[in-house]
Scaffold this motif. Structure first.
Motif, PDB file in Angstrom:
ATOM      1  N   UNK A  45       8.868   4.408  13.668  1.00 20.77           N
ATOM      2  CA  UNK A  45       8.073   3.829  14.756  1.00 20.77           C
ATOM      3  C   UNK A  45       6.592   4.174  14.624  1.00 20.77           C
ATOM      4  N   UNK A  46       6.281   5.240  13.878  1.00 20.55           N
ATOM      5  CA  UNK A  46       4.890   5.663  13.669  1.00 20.55           C
ATOM      6  C   UNK A  46       4.318   5.167  12.343  1.00 20.55           C
ATOM      7  N   UNK A  47       5.033   4.274  11.644  1.00 22.98           N
ATOM      8  CA  UNK A  47       4.571   3.782  10.339  1.00 22.98           C
ATOM      9  C   UNK A  47       3.206   3.098  10.479  1.00 22.98           C
ATOM     10  N   UNK A  48       2.278   3.368   9.544  1.00 21.99           N
ATOM     11  CA  UNK A  48       0.925   2.786   9.619  1.00 21.99           C
ATOM     12  C   UNK A  48       0.880   1.362   9.071  1.00 21.99           C
ATOM     13  N   UNK A  49       1.611   0.479   9.730  1.00 29.39           N
ATOM     14  CA  UNK A  49       1.639  -0.932   9.354  1.00 29.39           C
ATOM     15  C   UNK A  49       1.434  -1.757  10.614  1.00 29.39           C
ATOM     16  N   UNK A  50       1.342  -3.060  10.477  1.00 33.96           N
ATOM     17  CA  UNK A  50       1.185  -3.917  11.650  1.00 33.96           C
ATOM     18  C   UNK A  50       2.408  -3.823  12.557  1.00 33.96           C
ATOM     19  N   UNK A  51       2.207  -4.162  13.843  1.00 32.93           N
ATOM     20  CA  UNK A  51       3.317  -4.113  14.790  1.00 32.93           C
ATOM     21  C   UNK A  51       4.483  -4.981  14.326  1.00 32.93           C
ATOM     22  N   UNK A  52       4.178  -6.167  13.797  1.00 35.22           N
ATOM     23  CA  UNK A  52       5.237  -7.080  13.365  1.00 35.22           C
ATOM     24  C   UNK A  52       6.053  -6.475  12.222  1.00 35.22           C
ATOM     25  N   UNK A  53       5.377  -5.874  11.260  1.00 36.54           N
ATOM     26  CA  UNK A  53       6.102  -5.261  10.136  1.00 36.54           C
ATOM     27  C   UNK A  53       6.892  -4.033  10.599  1.00 36.54           C
ATOM     28  N   UNK A  54       6.327  -3.267  11.523  1.00 40.75           N
ATOM     29  CA  UNK A  54       7.023  -2.082  12.030  1.00 40.75           C
ATOM     30  C   UNK A  54       8.303  -2.480  12.758  1.00 40.75           C
ATOM     31  N   UNK A  55       8.229  -3.482  13.618  1.00 39.09           N
ATOM     32  CA  UNK A  55       9.414  -3.939  14.343  1.00 39.09           C
ATOM     33  C   UNK A  55      10.452  -4.497  13.378  1.00 39.09           C
ATOM     34  N   UNK A  56      10.012  -5.234  12.372  1.00 33.89           N
ATOM     35  CA  UNK A  56      10.949  -5.775  11.391  1.00 33.89           C
ATOM     36  C   UNK A  56      11.682  -4.662  10.650  1.00 33.89           C
ATOM     37  N   UNK A  57      10.972  -3.596  10.285  1.00 36.94           N
ATOM     38  CA  UNK A  57      11.609  -2.473   9.592  1.00 36.94           C
ATOM     39  C   UNK A  57      12.562  -1.733  10.522  1.00 36.94           C
ATOM     40  N   UNK A  92       0.852  -1.186   0.000  1.00 37.67           N
ATOM     41  CA  UNK A  92       0.000   0.000   0.000  1.00 37.67           C
ATOM     42  C   UNK A  92       0.888   1.235   0.000  1.00 37.67           C
ATOM     43  N   UNK A  93       0.575   2.221  -0.813  1.00 37.13           N
ATOM     44  CA  UNK A  93       1.431   3.404  -0.961  1.00 37.13           C
ATOM     45  C   UNK A  93       1.638   4.122   0.373  1.00 37.13           C
ATOM     46  N   UNK A  94       0.594   4.199   1.201  1.00 37.17           N
ATOM     47  CA  UNK A  94       0.713   4.918   2.469  1.00 37.17           C
ATOM     48  C   UNK A  94       1.674   4.222   3.434  1.00 37.17           C
ATOM     49  N   UNK A  95       1.874   2.924   3.262  1.00 43.66           N
ATOM     50  CA  UNK A  95       2.772   2.181   4.147  1.00 43.66           C
ATOM     51  C   UNK A  95       4.239   2.444   3.844  1.00 43.66           C
ATOM     52  N   UNK A  96       4.521   3.065   2.684  1.00 46.27           N
ATOM     53  CA  UNK A  96       5.905   3.246   2.246  1.00 46.27           C
ATOM     54  C   UNK A  96       6.485   4.607   2.602  1.00 46.27           C
ATOM     55  N   UNK A  97       5.640   5.568   2.986  1.00 46.78           N
ATOM     56  CA  UNK A  97       6.146   6.908   3.277  1.00 46.78           C
ATOM     57  C   UNK A  97       7.124   6.903   4.446  1.00 46.78           C
ATOM     58  N   UNK A  98       6.765   6.263   5.544  1.00 43.07           N
ATOM     59  CA  UNK A  98       7.616   6.288   6.735  1.00 43.07           C
ATOM     60  C   UNK A  98       8.973   5.631   6.501  1.00 43.07           C
TER      61      UNK A  98
END
Length: 300
Positions: free
Chosen positions: A132-144, A68-74
């Motif tokens: 840390x504020x990326x609009x993705x799941x917790x698992x994907x945020x921690x992985x990034x 999703x495009x919005x998930x890539x901004x952060x």
């Protein structure tokens, strides 16, 4: 996912570059309450141009994987902030001691050394705050977050910079394997993280991650070889930074170690490796292909 031509790569890259610049501007909004001189230095380091190669790689990788495009901004903003911080510190007198970056005075010249150190520190911190504020799941945020932390640290960019400093003044004594390891850390780690974070934002599977890793590793090395060639062949007003510094400091570079023609031949090998890695992805990887071409044929 069905392959389809979609927008031309150049149009995608232009749209993503504009989106990235707006997102970077928002992350450095003067209304954030930061100390004015520090914020001015941060904006100087980030907003005065640049190829945006790393955030574009995040966008292109995510696009290829269906994010999703919005998930890539952060992640795109975070990777560029870390890259900018590294340049600010790299230009300091204790490091490369350079006065020109992106055609502008480096931060320690435009402001002062203490401000430049704080600017780099603050940009690195802001990168992780944004991610840390990326609009993705917790698992994907921690992985990034993990991906970026490893790529920026002692096992990545900082480790590569330490190897580079150790080799400065002894460029002729470096071996090819050691030189490739140096650049796999100093340049390649952040490029790999940029590509990986786009795939992570999409929830890509292991097979796709492996292909993208192969592409990113080849791209990272190609980017550095081209950089080394430009330092020999380029002009400062085109490069936006001081040409000829590598030879003056007797740094370990590919042209110094294997010569210009062999360096160009290595670039051709890496281009073929990138094409092979992306071939199964079809048209959805066209933007990644275009960025590979840009890395190899760029003039600055």
């Amino acid at each position: 996912m069905a392959d389809h031509p979609g927008p031309a790569p150049a149009a995608l890259l232009d749209a993503w570059r504009a989106r990235i610049d707006l997102a970077l501007e928002r992350s450095l909004d003067p209304a954030t309450g930061s100390e004015p001189r520090l914020l001015a230095g941060m904006r100087h380091a980030v907003l005065l141009g640049g190829k945006r190669m790393r955030p574009l790689l995040t966008q292109a990788s995510g696009h290829a994987c269906g994010a999703d495009a919005d998930a890539l901004d952060a992640p795109a903003v975070a990777i560029e902030l870390v890259h900018a911080y590294s340049l600010v510190h790299d230009d300091l007198p204790a490091m490369d001691d350079d006065a020109l970056r992106r055609g502008q005075a480096t931060v320690h010249v435009a402001f002062d050394e203490a401000t430049a150190i704080l600017v780099g520190d603050a940009l690195q911190s802001l990168a992780f705050q944004v991610l840390a504020d990326a609009p993705v799941s917790d698992a994907r945020r921690v992985a990034m977050l993990h991906e970026l932390a490893v790529a920026a640290g002692a096992r990545g960019m900082c480790g590569g910079q330490a190897l580079d400093l150790a080799a400065t003044g002894n460029g002729a004594s470096a071996g090819l394997e050691a030189l490739e390891r140096l650049h796999a850390l100093k340049t390649g780690a952040l490029i790999r993280a940029a590509v990986r974070m786009g795939a992570l934002a999409a929830g890509a599977g292991p097979d796709l991650h492996q292909r993208l890793d192969t592409y990113a590793d080849a791209l990272g090395l190609a980017f550095q070889i081209r950089d080394d060639l430009l330092d020999v062949e380029g002009e400062s007003d085109v490069l936006g930074k001081t040409a000829g510094k590598d030879a003056a400091q007797d740094k370990a570079t590919f042209p110094a170690l294997i010569g210009l023609e062999a360096s160009r031949a290595r670039l051709a090998e890496l281009a073929a490796a990138m094409d092979a890695a992306l071939e199964p992805l079809g048209p959805r990887a066209d933007a990644l292909r275009a960025l590979g071409e840009l890395a190899i044929h760029r003039s600055h």
